[in-house]
Motif scaffolding. Structure first.
Motif, PDB file in Angstrom:
ATOM      1  N   ALA A 176     -45.236 -18.033  35.509  1.00  0.00           N
ATOM      2  CA  ALA A 176     -44.004 -18.836  35.462  1.00  0.00           C
ATOM      3  C   ALA A 176     -43.058 -18.348  36.558  1.00  0.00           C
ATOM      4  O   ALA A 176     -43.222 -17.257  37.100  1.00  0.00           O
ATOM      5  CB  ALA A 176     -43.343 -18.682  34.091  1.00  0.00           C
ATOM      6  N   THR A 177     -42.087 -19.191  36.861  1.00  0.00           N
ATOM      7  CA  THR A 177     -40.995 -18.762  37.745  1.00  0.00           C
ATOM      8  C   THR A 177     -39.925 -18.143  36.861  1.00  0.00           C
ATOM      9  O   THR A 177     -39.624 -18.675  35.790  1.00  0.00           O
ATOM     10  CB  THR A 177     -40.418 -19.978  38.510  1.00  0.00           C
ATOM     11  OG1 THR A 177     -41.436 -20.467  39.374  1.00  0.00           O
ATOM     12  CG2 THR A 177     -39.188 -19.609  39.325  1.00  0.00           C
ATOM     13  N   VAL A 178     -39.414 -17.002  37.296  1.00  0.00           N
ATOM     14  CA  VAL A 178     -38.325 -16.378  36.527  1.00  0.00           C
ATOM     15  C   VAL A 178     -37.111 -16.274  37.444  1.00  0.00           C
ATOM     16  O   VAL A 178     -37.174 -15.690  38.529  1.00  0.00           O
ATOM     17  CB  VAL A 178     -38.737 -14.998  35.965  1.00  0.00           C
ATOM     18  CG1 VAL A 178     -37.578 -14.357  35.213  1.00  0.00           C
ATOM     19  CG2 VAL A 178     -39.939 -15.140  35.036  1.00  0.00           C
ATOM     20  N   ARG A 179     -36.016 -16.883  36.982  1.00  0.00           N
ATOM     21  CA  ARG A 179     -34.808 -17.016  37.804  1.00  0.00           C
ATOM     22  C   ARG A 179     -33.625 -16.390  37.072  1.00  0.00           C
ATOM     23  O   ARG A 179     -33.463 -16.589  35.859  1.00  0.00           O
ATOM     24  CB  ARG A 179     -34.564 -18.519  38.030  1.00  0.00           C
ATOM     25  CG  ARG A 179     -33.368 -18.878  38.834  1.00  0.00           C
ATOM     26  CD  ARG A 179     -33.248 -20.409  38.913  1.00  0.00           C
ATOM     27  NE  ARG A 179     -31.967 -20.768  39.501  1.00  0.00           N
ATOM     28  CZ  ARG A 179     -30.829 -20.823  38.820  1.00  0.00           C
ATOM     29  NH1 ARG A 179     -30.808 -20.574  37.533  1.00  0.00           N
ATOM     30  NH2 ARG A 179     -29.707 -21.138  39.445  1.00  0.00           N
ATOM     31  N   ILE A 180     -32.819 -15.646  37.812  1.00  0.00           N
ATOM     32  CA  ILE A 180     -31.635 -15.015  37.205  1.00  0.00           C
ATOM     33  C   ILE A 180     -30.617 -16.111  36.839  1.00  0.00           C
ATOM     34  O   ILE A 180     -30.250 -16.933  37.693  1.00  0.00           O
ATOM     35  CB  ILE A 180     -30.983 -14.018  38.191  1.00  0.00           C
ATOM     36  CG1 ILE A 180     -31.963 -12.911  38.591  1.00  0.00           C
ATOM     37  CG2 ILE A 180     -29.686 -13.443  37.612  1.00  0.00           C
ATOM     38  CD1 ILE A 180     -32.192 -11.830  37.581  1.00  0.00           C
ATOM     39  N   ALA A 181     -30.184 -16.126  35.575  1.00  0.00           N
ATOM     40  CA  ALA A 181     -29.246 -17.161  35.120  1.00  0.00           C
ATOM     41  C   ALA A 181     -27.805 -16.654  35.105  1.00  0.00           C
ATOM     42  O   ALA A 181     -26.877 -17.424  35.318  1.00  0.00           O
ATOM     43  CB  ALA A 181     -29.647 -17.632  33.713  1.00  0.00           C
ATOM     44  N   THR A 182     -27.622 -15.368  34.821  1.00  0.00           N
ATOM     45  CA  THR A 182     -26.269 -14.777  34.859  1.00  0.00           C
ATOM     46  C   THR A 182     -26.411 -13.406  35.546  1.00  0.00           C
ATOM     47  O   THR A 182     -27.511 -12.828  35.527  1.00  0.00           O
ATOM     48  CB  THR A 182     -25.683 -14.557  33.447  1.00  0.00           C
ATOM     49  OG1 THR A 182     -26.513 -13.602  32.776  1.00  0.00           O
ATOM     50  CG2 THR A 182     -25.612 -15.831  32.634  1.00  0.00           C
ATOM     51  N   PRO A 183     -25.329 -12.872  36.142  1.00  0.00           N
ATOM     52  CA  PRO A 183     -25.449 -11.562  36.798  1.00  0.00           C
ATOM     53  C   PRO A 183     -26.165 -10.576  35.865  1.00  0.00           C
ATOM     54  O   PRO A 183     -25.813 -10.453  34.688  1.00  0.00           O
ATOM     55  CB  PRO A 183     -23.995 -11.155  37.051  1.00  0.00           C
ATOM     56  CG  PRO A 183     -23.276 -12.466  37.164  1.00  0.00           C
ATOM     57  CD  PRO A 183     -23.952 -13.386  36.200  1.00  0.00           C
ATOM     58  N   SER A 184     -27.189  -9.933  36.411  1.00  0.00           N
ATOM     59  CA  SER A 184     -28.074  -9.138  35.554  1.00  0.00           C
ATOM     60  C   SER A 184     -28.315  -7.750  36.126  1.00  0.00           C
ATOM     61  O   SER A 184     -28.222  -7.535  37.333  1.00  0.00           O
ATOM     62  CB  SER A 184     -29.431  -9.835  35.405  1.00  0.00           C
ATOM     63  OG  SER A 184     -29.282 -11.070  34.769  1.00  0.00           O
ATOM     64  N   ARG A 185     -28.639  -6.847  35.215  1.00  0.00           N
ATOM     65  CA  ARG A 185     -28.994  -5.467  35.594  1.00  0.00           C
ATOM     66  C   ARG A 185     -30.474  -5.287  35.288  1.00  0.00           C
ATOM     67  O   ARG A 185     -30.936  -5.564  34.166  1.00  0.00           O
ATOM     68  CB  ARG A 185     -28.140  -4.509  34.745  1.00  0.00           C
ATOM     69  CG  ARG A 185     -28.404  -3.065  35.000  1.00  0.00           C
ATOM     70  CD  ARG A 185     -27.681  -2.572  36.211  1.00  0.00           C
ATOM     71  NE  ARG A 185     -27.843  -1.133  36.345  1.00  0.00           N
ATOM     72  CZ  ARG A 185     -27.786  -0.514  37.512  1.00  0.00           C
ATOM     73  NH1 ARG A 185     -27.561  -1.170  38.635  1.00  0.00           N
ATOM     74  NH2 ARG A 185     -27.924   0.784  37.562  1.00  0.00           N
ATOM     75  N   LEU A 186     -31.218  -4.830  36.320  1.00  0.00           N
ATOM     76  CA  LEU A 186     -32.673  -4.723  36.150  1.00  0.00           C
ATOM     77  C   LEU A 186     -33.205  -3.425  36.733  1.00  0.00           C
ATOM     78  O   LEU A 186     -32.653  -2.894  37.709  1.00  0.00           O
ATOM     79  CB  LEU A 186     -33.391  -5.863  36.888  1.00  0.00           C
ATOM     80  CG  LEU A 186     -33.057  -7.281  36.484  1.00  0.00           C
ATOM     81  CD1 LEU A 186     -32.541  -8.042  37.688  1.00  0.00           C
ATOM     82  CD2 LEU A 186     -34.286  -7.964  35.916  1.00  0.00           C
ATOM     83  N   PHE A 187     -34.317  -2.975  36.149  1.00  0.00           N
ATOM     84  CA  PHE A 187     -35.107  -1.913  36.766  1.00  0.00           C
ATOM     85  C   PHE A 187     -36.264  -2.616  37.448  1.00  0.00           C
ATOM     86  O   PHE A 187     -36.865  -3.528  36.875  1.00  0.00           O
ATOM     87  CB  PHE A 187     -35.636  -0.938  35.704  1.00  0.00           C
ATOM     88  CG  PHE A 187     -36.595   0.079  36.250  1.00  0.00           C
ATOM     89  CD1 PHE A 187     -36.119   1.163  36.990  1.00  0.00           C
ATOM     90  CD2 PHE A 187     -37.963  -0.045  36.056  1.00  0.00           C
ATOM     91  CE1 PHE A 187     -36.988   2.103  37.511  1.00  0.00           C
ATOM     92  CE2 PHE A 187     -38.848   0.892  36.576  1.00  0.00           C
ATOM     93  CZ  PHE A 187     -38.357   1.962  37.298  1.00  0.00           C
ATOM     94  N   VAL A 188     -36.591  -2.203  38.692  1.00  0.00           N
ATOM     95  CA  VAL A 188     -37.711  -2.824  39.402  1.00  0.00           C
ATOM     96  C   VAL A 188     -38.624  -1.749  39.975  1.00  0.00           C
ATOM     97  O   VAL A 188     -38.152  -0.731  40.489  1.00  0.00           O
ATOM     98  CB  VAL A 188     -37.202  -3.793  40.513  1.00  0.00           C
ATOM     99  CG1 VAL A 188     -36.248  -3.124  41.472  1.00  0.00           C
ATOM    100  CG2 VAL A 188     -38.372  -4.390  41.300  1.00  0.00           C
ATOM    101  N   ILE A 189     -39.915  -1.986  39.822  1.00  0.00           N
ATOM    102  CA  ILE A 189     -40.916  -1.071  40.388  1.00  0.00           C
ATOM    103  C   ILE A 189     -42.040  -1.925  40.959  1.00  0.00           C
ATOM    104  O   ILE A 189     -42.441  -2.937  40.349  1.00  0.00           O
ATOM    105  CB  ILE A 189     -41.423  -0.051  39.327  1.00  0.00           C
ATOM    106  CG1 ILE A 189     -42.434   0.912  39.974  1.00  0.00           C
ATOM    107  CG2 ILE A 189     -42.001  -0.713  38.100  1.00  0.00           C
ATOM    108  CD1 ILE A 189     -42.733   2.139  39.117  1.00  0.00           C
ATOM    109  N   SER A 190     -42.550  -1.546  42.128  1.00  0.00           N
ATOM    110  CA  SER A 190     -43.569  -2.390  42.767  1.00  0.00           C
ATOM    111  C   SER A 190     -44.927  -2.230  42.080  1.00  0.00           C
ATOM    112  O   SER A 190     -45.227  -1.178  41.489  1.00  0.00           O
ATOM    113  CB  SER A 190     -43.690  -2.026  44.248  1.00  0.00           C
ATOM    114  OG  SER A 190     -44.333  -0.783  44.374  1.00  0.00           O
TER     115      SER A 190
END
Ligand code: CMP
Length: 234
Positions: A176-190
């Motif tokens: 699926a496509t995942v799109r930010i809807a409101t300002p968000s805080r995320l952890f990201v790892i490749s």
């Protein structure tokens, strides 16, 4: 008679030690116990102490040296783990993420995992995954809201949990496509960093896989609940 009974007790302690030695090694080889955890070190400490006790009735120098060495090595391992655990620190958002998704992960392992990624603030409209294109990163949504879009339709919203967990390890196409809807805080790892960690540590691979499939299961259950609510309303 009393002497005989004492000998029996010491022999029984030795046999119990053998059972604990072999049992813990079998559990380790079966992948049920982790070699770097407290449980394996404590079981080895118990096994060697029991066998050492049994040697008081039938002393054998070689065996005594092995048991004492085993006790010392186990104590060193337990002390090392306690020191590492006491010195590993997490921020409040990291603690919350571990509690929610990677509950079983030992703290030093969790620290290594978190050190390979970054915390980011994402603005509305940013795309995390795009349906049909390879998933490059795993995200954890700590705060905010994202839309999950399939076939051009918003199918649901997510306010916490993993994103990209279904295909990031294989590098397969996003479901699926995942799109930010409101300002968000995320952890990201490749995905590359995750694959490197997986190749280096089979225990990490198991716990990562467990955390990711648990999160997919949670999403499936909430999808089921949405569908049954919708069916009841129709
Ligand atoms: N029905 C759904 N509900 C919640 N999240 C979803 C749903 N479908 C896909 N996703 C998320 O969107 C991500 C897209 O990349 P992945 O397929 O790797 O992993 C997917 C899930 O994290």
């Amino acid at each position: 008679m009393e002497h005989f009974l004492t000998d029996q007790v010491f022999n029984a302690a030795g046999l119990a030690g053998v059972v604990v030695y072999l049992g813990s090694y079998a559990l380790l080889q079966a992948g049920i116990l982790r070699g770097g955890g407290y449980t394996y070190a404590i079981l080895n400490l118990c096994a060697s102490s029991l066998v050492l006790i049994s040697l008081t009735v039938a002393f054998n120098l070689s065996s005594a040296i092995i048991q004492v060495s085993w006790i010392v090595i186990s104590l060193m391992g337990i002390a090392r783990l306690a020191w590492i655990n006491g010195h590993v620190r997490f921020s409040a958002e990291e603690e919350a993420m571990l509690q929610q998704v990677f509950t079983d992960m030992p703290r030093p392992m969790a620290r290594r995992f978190l050190n390979r990624g970054n915390w980011i603030d994402a603005t509305e409209g940013a795309i995390l995954t795009e349906e049909g294109t390879p998933v490059a990163n795993l995200y954890y949504l700590a705060d905010g809201e994202v839309q999950v879009i399939s076939g051009g339709q918003v199918i649901c919203k997510i306010t916490s949990g993993l994103i990209g967990e279904m295909n990031v390890l294989s590098g397969g196409e996003a479901s699926a496509t995942v799109r930010i809807a409101t300002p968000s805080r995320l952890f990201v790892i490749s995905g590359d960093a995750l694959r490197r960690l997986n190749a280096r540590d089979p225990d990490f691979r198991n716990l990562l896989g467990k955390g990711m499939s648990r999160d997919t299961g949670r999403k499936l259950m909430s999808a089921n609940a949405r569908w049954s609510e919708k069916a009841a309303a129709d």
